[in-house]
Design an enzyme around this catalytic site. Structure first.
Site: not given
Length: 233
Positions: A117-118, A200, A203, A228
């Site tokens: 995702c990162c 985010c 997170c 990340c």
């Protein structure tokens, strides 16, 4: 002009402001970029950088899942300092199929999923920006995470094959706040509410006064995994 082999020696005794001056003299302003997440560290560097170069290149990565407070401080900062911020966005063509297949919270299923995702939301957009630069400036501080203990103020970033400058590496959080308040620099109000490290919204959580600074980032993972991919060594 300095040569790359002497960069570390040439900058060892420079103050933070002098280091930024050195960077502007050593690299073309068009090929020198400051990364900003609108944290207190990045806000401090933005103020310093723009005081020396009104056309300084400053960029941010909009993952699409930031806190509203982050967007608000971005808006206010752009107005106050009257500059244009470059913005990197994730590629919708790559992100949409993953979310459609795995769901919007797939990043919680494993460390690998979170890093994927990162990668889509942050590292790929960063790659496009750094491709246009010879050196990037960050607001990293050594005390923020165990993954940052070996960093230097001026170093070659093997991850991105680019020079990297960390002017605030030896600063404490308190020292950053002192300048933020003294110079009336805009800051994200969440950072006064326990969000000492911001990313985010999905997170990041608030932390207690005795917790590690980055304990609120990806809190379901072990500390050694809490990067990340932007600053992998």
């Amino acid at each position: 002009m300095s040569t790359p082999t002497t960069y570390e020696a040439d900058t060892k005794k420079l103050t933070t402001e002098e280091l930024l001056t050195w960077a502007l003299q050593t690299f073309s302003p068009k090929r020198l970029v400051l990364a900003s997440s609108f944290s207190i560290e990045d806000q401090l560097l933005t103020w310093m950088f723009l005081s020396q170069e009104k056309n300084a290149r400053i960029f941010t990565l909009d993952t699409g899942r930031l806190f509203q407070e982050t967007y608000d401080v971005m808006d206010y900062t752009l107005q106050k300092y009257n500059y244009s911020c470059e913005v990197g966005f994730p590629d919708a063509a790559e992100l949409a199929p993953v979310i459609a297949r795995e769901g919007p919270n797939f990043f919680r299923t494993s460390v690998e999923a979170r890093k994927e995702c990162c990668r889509i939301r942050k590292t790929e957009p960063l790659k496009k920006i750094l491709y246009t630069a010879d050196c990037w400036i960050t607001g990293l501080r050594r005390e923020q995470a165990p993954t940052r203990t070996s960093m230097k103020r001026v170093e070659w970033d093997n991850n991105w094959n680019i020079w990297k400058i960390n002017p605030l590496l030896e600063w404490s959080e308190q020292e950053v706040w002192e300048i933020i308040h003294r110079e009336n620099i805009p800051f994200n109000p969440l950072q006064k509410k326990g969000f000492r490290s911001l990313g985010c919204a999905c997170c990041t959580r608030a932390i207690g006064p005795d917790e590690d600074i980055r304990a609120g980032r990806w809190w379901w993972e072990d500390p050694e995994h809490k990067e990340c991919g932007l600053h992998k060594q």
